[in-house]
Design a protein around this motif. Structure first.
Motif, mmCIF file in Angstrom:
data_model
loop_
_atom_site.group_PDB
_atom_site.id
_atom_site.type_symbol
_atom_site.label_atom_id
_atom_site.label_comp_id
_atom_site.label_asym_id
_atom_site.label_seq_id
_atom_site.Cartn_x
_atom_site.Cartn_y
_atom_site.Cartn_z
ATOM 1 N N GLY A 19 61.147 16.168 12.126
ATOM 2 C CA GLY A 19 60.117 16.489 11.604
ATOM 3 C C GLY A 19 59.569 15.991 10.151
ATOM 4 O O GLY A 19 58.410 15.963 9.714
ATOM 5 N N ALA A 20 60.780 15.843 9.336
ATOM 6 C CA ALA A 20 60.568 15.632 7.802
ATOM 7 C C ALA A 20 60.157 14.022 7.989
ATOM 8 O O ALA A 20 58.935 13.566 7.065
ATOM 9 C CB ALA A 20 61.986 15.508 7.225
ATOM 10 N N VAL A 21 60.508 13.122 8.824
ATOM 11 C CA VAL A 21 60.113 11.755 8.741
ATOM 12 C C VAL A 21 58.786 11.913 9.418
ATOM 13 O O VAL A 21 58.018 11.108 8.914
ATOM 14 C CB VAL A 21 60.891 11.027 9.735
ATOM 15 C CG1 VAL A 21 60.366 9.681 10.059
ATOM 16 C CG2 VAL A 21 62.451 10.969 9.384
ATOM 17 N N ALA A 22 58.239 12.810 10.191
ATOM 18 C CA ALA A 22 56.831 12.691 10.757
ATOM 19 C C ALA A 22 56.159 13.235 9.594
ATOM 20 O O ALA A 22 54.926 12.775 9.438
ATOM 21 C CB ALA A 22 56.554 13.669 11.969
ATOM 22 N N PHE A 23 56.472 14.172 8.785
ATOM 23 C CA PHE A 23 55.565 14.601 7.661
ATOM 24 C C PHE A 23 55.386 13.157 6.559
ATOM 25 O O PHE A 23 54.456 13.138 6.232
ATOM 26 C CB PHE A 23 56.431 15.481 6.910
ATOM 27 C CG PHE A 23 55.773 15.992 5.558
ATOM 28 C CD1 PHE A 23 54.614 17.091 5.703
ATOM 29 C CD2 PHE A 23 56.369 15.820 4.327
ATOM 30 C CE1 PHE A 23 54.114 17.615 4.484
ATOM 31 C CE2 PHE A 23 55.802 16.427 3.304
ATOM 32 C CZ PHE A 23 54.853 17.431 3.352
ATOM 33 N N LEU A 24 56.431 12.623 6.520
ATOM 34 C CA LEU A 24 56.517 11.409 5.586
ATOM 35 C C LEU A 24 55.443 10.234 6.070
ATOM 36 O O LEU A 24 54.796 9.872 5.402
ATOM 37 C CB LEU A 24 57.845 10.668 5.470
ATOM 38 C CG LEU A 24 57.996 9.389 4.604
ATOM 39 C CD1 LEU A 24 57.547 9.699 3.004
ATOM 40 C CD2 LEU A 24 59.220 8.853 4.695
ATOM 41 N N MET A 25 55.536 10.189 7.464
ATOM 42 C CA MET A 25 54.499 9.059 8.224
ATOM 43 C C MET A 25 53.020 9.565 7.823
ATOM 44 O O MET A 25 52.338 8.909 7.677
ATOM 45 C CB MET A 25 55.144 8.928 9.725
ATOM 46 C CG MET A 25 56.129 8.203 9.859
ATOM 47 S SD MET A 25 56.384 6.622 9.081
ATOM 48 C CE MET A 25 57.823 6.818 8.150
ATOM 49 N N PHE A 26 52.907 10.890 8.277
ATOM 50 C CA PHE A 26 51.526 11.682 7.931
ATOM 51 C C PHE A 26 50.870 11.258 6.602
ATOM 52 O O PHE A 26 49.961 10.521 6.419
ATOM 53 C CB PHE A 26 51.483 13.113 8.217
ATOM 54 C CG PHE A 26 50.053 13.587 7.927
ATOM 55 C CD1 PHE A 26 48.898 13.462 8.729
ATOM 56 C CD2 PHE A 26 49.999 14.275 6.809
ATOM 57 C CE1 PHE A 26 47.962 13.917 8.539
ATOM 58 C CE2 PHE A 26 48.877 14.868 6.528
ATOM 59 C CZ PHE A 26 47.674 14.604 7.462
ATOM 60 N N ILE A 55 50.957 5.810 14.741
ATOM 61 C CA ILE A 55 52.193 5.578 15.864
ATOM 62 C C ILE A 55 53.215 6.112 15.738
ATOM 63 O O ILE A 55 53.671 6.947 16.428
ATOM 64 C CB ILE A 55 51.944 4.206 16.348
ATOM 65 C CG1 ILE A 55 50.418 3.727 17.116
ATOM 66 C CG2 ILE A 55 53.141 3.974 17.446
ATOM 67 C CD1 ILE A 55 50.620 2.332 17.303
ATOM 68 N N LEU A 56 53.790 5.684 14.578
ATOM 69 C CA LEU A 56 55.259 6.515 14.143
ATOM 70 C C LEU A 56 54.980 7.901 13.804
ATOM 71 O O LEU A 56 55.765 8.821 14.073
ATOM 72 C CB LEU A 56 55.699 5.678 12.715
ATOM 73 C CG LEU A 56 56.087 4.295 13.009
ATOM 74 C CD1 LEU A 56 56.418 3.716 11.569
ATOM 75 C CD2 LEU A 56 57.157 4.221 13.953
ATOM 76 N N TRP A 57 53.821 8.404 13.114
ATOM 77 C CA TRP A 57 53.766 9.927 13.116
ATOM 78 C C TRP A 57 53.801 10.426 14.471
ATOM 79 O O TRP A 57 54.563 11.623 14.649
ATOM 80 C CB TRP A 57 52.408 10.070 12.285
ATOM 81 C CG TRP A 57 51.986 11.555 12.062
ATOM 82 C CD1 TRP A 57 52.795 12.463 11.758
ATOM 83 C CD2 TRP A 57 50.636 12.188 12.153
ATOM 84 N NE1 TRP A 57 51.971 13.821 11.557
ATOM 85 C CE2 TRP A 57 50.757 13.545 12.350
ATOM 86 C CE3 TRP A 57 49.555 11.498 12.837
ATOM 87 C CZ2 TRP A 57 49.786 14.349 12.125
ATOM 88 C CZ3 TRP A 57 48.496 12.580 12.652
ATOM 89 C CH2 TRP A 57 48.622 13.877 12.665
ATOM 90 N N VAL A 58 52.891 10.009 15.428
ATOM 91 C CA VAL A 58 53.040 10.860 16.768
ATOM 92 C C VAL A 58 54.378 10.732 17.495
ATOM 93 O O VAL A 58 54.946 11.669 17.760
ATOM 94 C CB VAL A 58 51.839 10.231 17.527
ATOM 95 C CG1 VAL A 58 52.111 10.511 18.950
ATOM 96 C CG2 VAL A 58 50.462 10.311 17.236
ATOM 97 N N LEU A 59 54.919 9.542 17.164
ATOM 98 C CA LEU A 59 56.299 9.292 18.003
ATOM 99 C C LEU A 59 57.401 10.437 17.332
ATOM 100 O O LEU A 59 58.037 11.038 17.951
ATOM 101 C CB LEU A 59 56.947 7.954 17.808
ATOM 102 C CG LEU A 59 58.303 7.728 18.130
ATOM 103 C CD1 LEU A 59 58.645 7.924 19.540
ATOM 104 C CD2 LEU A 59 58.892 6.253 17.461
ATOM 105 N N PHE A 60 57.387 10.568 16.021
ATOM 106 C CA PHE A 60 58.449 11.419 15.307
ATOM 107 C C PHE A 60 57.922 12.746 15.334
ATOM 108 O O PHE A 60 58.803 13.892 15.552
ATOM 109 C CB PHE A 60 58.652 11.041 13.736
ATOM 110 C CG PHE A 60 59.171 9.946 13.696
ATOM 111 C CD1 PHE A 60 60.923 10.031 13.759
ATOM 112 C CD2 PHE A 60 58.953 8.827 13.059
ATOM 113 C CE1 PHE A 60 61.680 8.871 13.651
ATOM 114 C CE2 PHE A 60 59.750 7.612 12.987
ATOM 115 C CZ PHE A 60 61.354 7.924 13.200
ATOM 116 N N THR A 61 56.551 13.002 15.663
ATOM 117 C CA THR A 61 55.982 14.546 15.884
ATOM 118 C C THR A 61 56.793 14.978 17.168
ATOM 119 O O THR A 61 57.344 16.093 17.707
ATOM 120 C CB THR A 61 54.921 14.645 15.750
ATOM 121 O OG1 THR A 61 54.172 14.277 14.561
ATOM 122 C CG2 THR A 61 54.120 16.067 15.943
#
Length: 109
Positions: A19-26, A55-61
């Motif tokens: 979730g933290a990585v998804a936040f960063l990607m966003f 794509i990375l944001w969706v993947l990590f989410t």
């Protein structure tokens, strides 16, 4: 029993990390769009970067569990409340309000 506890703890911690990585990607995606807007990055490069970050944001989410359905326990189904939102549903609100000493003439939302 103990192994299951550690497994659940590990899953919860790894989902928090994802979730933290998804936040960063966003925010990297939004920053790239801002850089394109200010002409700091060319449109071609910014489009490629934004697409990759999207794509990375969706993947990590997904890995963090962002697209999973919430499951209710049997008690929650009986009381018609949900475990994850912290609020009472409109069907249960009047009953709970009256139990806390509220006015009995209050109608449900």
């Amino acid at each position: 029993m103990r192994r299951k506890m550690w497994t659940n703890l590990w899953k919860r911690k790894i989902k928090t990390f994802y979730g933290a990585v998804a936040f960063l990607m966003f925010f990297l995606m939004i920053g790239t769009v801002g850089a394109v807007e200010c002409d700091t990055v060319s449109l071609h490069t910014g489009t490629i970067r934004s697409f990759i970050f999207l794509i990375l944001w969706v993947l990590f989410t997904y890995l963090a569990g962002g697209f999973e359905e919430y499951q209710q326990t049997e008690k929650d189904r009986r009381t018609n409340t949900t475990k994850y939102d912290g609020h009472y549903s409109k069907h249960n609100y009047t009953k709970v309000y009256q139990e806390k000493g509220g006015n009995s003439s209050v109608k449900s939302l």
